[in-house]
Structure formats: structure tokens, C-alpha cells
Design a protein around this motif. Structure first.
Motif, PDB file in Angstrom:
ATOM      1  N   LEU A  26       0.827  -1.200   0.000  1.00  0.00           N
ATOM      2  CA  LEU A  26       0.000   0.000   0.000  1.00  0.00           C
ATOM      3  C   LEU A  26       0.863   1.251   0.000  1.00  0.00           C
ATOM      4  CD1 LEU A  26      -2.854   1.163   0.142  1.00  0.00           C
ATOM      5  CD2 LEU A  26      -2.726   0.953   2.634  1.00  0.00           C
ATOM      6  N   PHE A  27       1.882   1.282   0.850  1.00  0.00           N
ATOM      7  CA  PHE A  27       2.792   2.424   0.891  1.00  0.00           C
ATOM      8  C   PHE A  27       3.431   2.648  -0.476  1.00  0.00           C
ATOM      9  CE2 PHE A  27       7.104   4.041   1.230  1.00  0.00           C
ATOM     10  CZ  PHE A  27       6.892   5.258   1.864  1.00  0.00           C
ATOM     11  N   ASN A  28       3.953   1.580  -1.074  1.00  0.00           N
ATOM     12  CA  ASN A  28       4.615   1.713  -2.375  1.00  0.00           C
ATOM     13  C   ASN A  28       3.637   2.129  -3.468  1.00  0.00           C
ATOM     14  OD1 ASN A  28       7.264   1.129  -1.528  1.00  0.00           O
ATOM     15  ND2 ASN A  28       6.824  -1.050  -1.538  1.00  0.00           N
ATOM     16  N   TYR A  29       2.436   1.595  -3.446  1.00  0.00           N
ATOM     17  CA  TYR A  29       1.410   1.967  -4.418  1.00  0.00           C
ATOM     18  C   TYR A  29       1.130   3.475  -4.340  1.00  0.00           C
ATOM     19  CZ  TYR A  29      -3.145   2.188  -6.713  1.00  0.00           C
ATOM     20  OH  TYR A  29      -4.188   2.521  -7.535  1.00  0.00           O
ATOM     21  N   LEU A  30       0.948   3.985  -3.129  1.00  0.00           N
ATOM     22  CA  LEU A  30       0.662   5.410  -2.957  1.00  0.00           C
ATOM     23  C   LEU A  30       1.873   6.262  -3.314  1.00  0.00           C
ATOM     24  CD1 LEU A  30      -1.317   5.283   0.403  1.00  0.00           C
ATOM     25  CD2 LEU A  30      -2.260   5.512  -1.907  1.00  0.00           C
ATOM     26  N   LYS A  31       3.043   5.871  -2.833  1.00  0.00           N
ATOM     27  CA  LYS A  31       4.270   6.632  -3.071  1.00  0.00           C
ATOM     28  C   LYS A  31       4.532   6.811  -4.564  1.00  0.00           C
ATOM     29  CE  LYS A  31       8.107   4.416  -2.504  1.00  0.00           C
ATOM     30  NZ  LYS A  31       8.921   4.240  -3.667  1.00  0.00           N
ATOM     31  N   LEU A  72      -3.530  10.878   3.316  1.00  0.00           N
ATOM     32  CA  LEU A  72      -3.837   9.854   2.320  1.00  0.00           C
ATOM     33  C   LEU A  72      -3.480   8.462   2.845  1.00  0.00           C
ATOM     34  CD1 LEU A  72      -4.575   8.903  -0.560  1.00  0.00           C
ATOM     35  CD2 LEU A  72      -2.204   9.448  -1.211  1.00  0.00           C
ATOM     36  N   SER A  73      -2.326   8.333   3.448  1.00  0.00           N
ATOM     37  CA  SER A  73      -1.871   7.036   3.967  1.00  0.00           C
ATOM     38  C   SER A  73      -2.776   6.527   5.083  1.00  0.00           C
ATOM     39  CB  SER A  73      -0.432   7.137   4.471  1.00  0.00           C
ATOM     40  OG  SER A  73       0.436   7.470   3.423  1.00  0.00           O
ATOM     41  N   ILE A  74      -3.160   7.396   6.000  1.00  0.00           N
ATOM     42  CA  ILE A  74      -4.055   6.997   7.089  1.00  0.00           C
ATOM     43  C   ILE A  74      -5.387   6.522   6.514  1.00  0.00           C
ATOM     44  CG2 ILE A  74      -5.404   7.828   9.061  1.00  0.00           C
ATOM     45  CD1 ILE A  74      -3.008   9.734   9.630  1.00  0.00           C
ATOM     46  N   ALA A  75      -5.945   7.284   5.576  1.00  0.00           N
ATOM     47  CA  ALA A  75      -7.216   6.895   4.957  1.00  0.00           C
ATOM     48  C   ALA A  75      -7.089   5.550   4.256  1.00  0.00           C
ATOM     49  CB  ALA A  75      -7.675   7.972   3.971  1.00  0.00           C
ATOM     50  N   ALA A  76      -5.986   5.352   3.541  1.00  0.00           N
ATOM     51  CA  ALA A  76      -5.782   4.097   2.812  1.00  0.00           C
ATOM     52  C   ALA A  76      -5.620   2.910   3.762  1.00  0.00           C
ATOM     53  CB  ALA A  76      -4.558   4.222   1.902  1.00  0.00           C
ATOM     54  N   LEU A  77      -4.879   3.100   4.837  1.00  0.00           N
ATOM     55  CA  LEU A  77      -4.717   2.035   5.828  1.00  0.00           C
ATOM     56  C   LEU A  77      -6.063   1.666   6.439  1.00  0.00           C
ATOM     57  CD1 LEU A  77      -1.439   3.296   7.487  1.00  0.00           C
ATOM     58  CD2 LEU A  77      -1.700   1.132   6.257  1.00  0.00           C
ATOM     59  N   LYS A  78      -6.835   2.666   6.821  1.00  0.00           N
ATOM     60  CA  LYS A  78      -8.159   2.418   7.397  1.00  0.00           C
ATOM     61  C   LYS A  78      -9.077   1.755   6.365  1.00  0.00           C
ATOM     62  CE  LYS A  78      -7.719   4.160  11.525  1.00  0.00           C
ATOM     63  NZ  LYS A  78      -7.834   3.319  12.720  1.00  0.00           N
ATOM     64  N   GLU A  84      -3.077  -0.499  12.631  1.00  0.00           N
ATOM     65  CA  GLU A  84      -1.819   0.144  13.031  1.00  0.00           C
ATOM     66  C   GLU A  84      -0.658  -0.763  12.693  1.00  0.00           C
ATOM     67  OE1 GLU A  84      -1.165  -0.884  17.576  1.00  0.00           O
ATOM     68  OE2 GLU A  84      -3.039   0.182  17.260  1.00  0.00           O
ATOM     69  N   GLY A  85       0.511  -0.243  12.908  1.00  0.00           N
ATOM     70  CA  GLY A  85       1.697  -1.060  12.693  1.00  0.00           C
ATOM     71  C   GLY A  85       2.756  -0.321  11.916  1.00  0.00           C
ATOM     72  N   ARG A  86       3.939  -0.851  11.944  1.00  0.00           N
ATOM     73  CA  ARG A  86       5.084  -0.263  11.272  1.00  0.00           C
ATOM     74  C   ARG A  86       5.100  -0.688   9.811  1.00  0.00           C
ATOM     75  NH1 ARG A  86      10.552  -2.299  13.313  1.00  0.00           N
ATOM     76  NH2 ARG A  86      11.370  -2.452  11.244  1.00  0.00           N
ATOM     77  N   ILE A  87       5.562   0.211   8.954  1.00  0.00           N
ATOM     78  CA  ILE A  87       5.718  -0.108   7.536  1.00  0.00           C
ATOM     79  C   ILE A  87       7.211  -0.161   7.235  1.00  0.00           C
ATOM     80  CG2 ILE A  87       5.314   0.666   5.171  1.00  0.00           C
ATOM     81  CD1 ILE A  87       2.816   2.085   6.232  1.00  0.00           C
ATOM     82  N   ASP A  88       7.673  -1.307   6.786  1.00  0.00           N
ATOM     83  CA  ASP A  88       9.078  -1.473   6.438  1.00  0.00           C
ATOM     84  C   ASP A  88       9.260  -1.233   4.947  1.00  0.00           C
ATOM     85  OD1 ASP A  88       9.922  -2.235   9.041  1.00  0.00           O
ATOM     86  OD2 ASP A  88       9.099  -4.228   8.686  1.00  0.00           O
ATOM     87  N   VAL A  89      10.102  -0.266   4.622  1.00  0.00           N
ATOM     88  CA  VAL A  89      10.364   0.024   3.208  1.00  0.00           C
ATOM     89  C   VAL A  89      11.853  -0.161   2.946  1.00  0.00           C
ATOM     90  CG1 VAL A  89       8.404   1.551   2.886  1.00  0.00           C
ATOM     91  CG2 VAL A  89      10.555   2.512   3.663  1.00  0.00           C
ATOM     92  N   ALA A  90      12.150  -0.591   1.761  1.00  0.00           N
ATOM     93  CA  ALA A  90      13.547  -0.843   1.398  1.00  0.00           C
ATOM     94  C   ALA A  90      14.223   0.429   0.973  1.00  0.00           C
ATOM     95  CB  ALA A  90      13.614  -1.867   0.282  1.00  0.00           C
TER      96      ALA A  90
END
Length: 90
Positions: A26-31, A72-78, A84-90
Motif C-alpha cells: 500500500l505504501f509503495n502503491y501510494l508513493k 492519504l496514507s491513514i485513509a488508505a490504511l483504514k 496500526e503497525g510499522r511499515i518497512d520500506v527498502a
């Protein structure tokens, strides 16, 4: 304000996102769809996810700063049911 803008955007994001994703996906998709753009000098803007993509102050879809991406990220996560939780990105 970020929390309010995020929660206003949950339904919009739920309708626009592709199927279920992990937090990292999700993070990568949005980023990959966002371009960093500073707020105007002396003004603090916080877009809802809908305004961020459809009626942006900058006149360009998905252009904004860190607080816009955070909302945007909060809305997408919900929208994905991720509480909740940590997002690990490379």
C-alpha cells in the motif's frame, strides 16, 4: 486537521484502491502516484484524499507535501482495514 482530513477520505480511498494489499504494498502503491510539492509560502494546506487527487490546490493531481501524504496514507490504511503497525520500506 490531518486526522480529520484522513477520516473524511476513507470512503473515497476504499472506492479507488485496487484489491487488498499489505502495508508495504500500500505504501509503495501510494508513493508511486504522489509528487512532492511545497505548500505556498505562509499557508499550511492539508488536502483530503479526494481533493488531493481531484481538485488539488496546485492544479495537478497528487501533488502535495508530507501532511497530504500522511492523510492519504491513514485513509488508505483504514480503508484496507489495517489498524496500526510499522511499515518497512527498502
Amino acid at each position: 486537521m490531518i486526522k480529520r482530513q484522513a477520516f473524511e477520505g476513507i470512503a473515497y480511498v476504499r472506492a479507488k484502491l485496487p484489491g487488498p494489499m499489505s502495508k508495504t504494498q500500500l505504501f509503495n502503491y501510494l508513493k508511486d502516484r504522489v509528487t512532492y510539492k511545497h505548500d505556498p509560502k505562509g499557508i499550511e494546506l492539508v488536502h483530503t484524499p479526494q481533493s488531493f487527487f481531484e481538485d488539488n490546490y496546485h492544479g495537478k493531481k497528487a501533488h502535495g507535501d508530507c501532511d497530504d501524504f500522511t492523510a492519504l496514507s491513514i485513509a488508505a490504511l483504514k480503508a484496507q482495514g489495517i489498524a496500526e503497525g510499522r511499515i518497512d520500506v527498502a
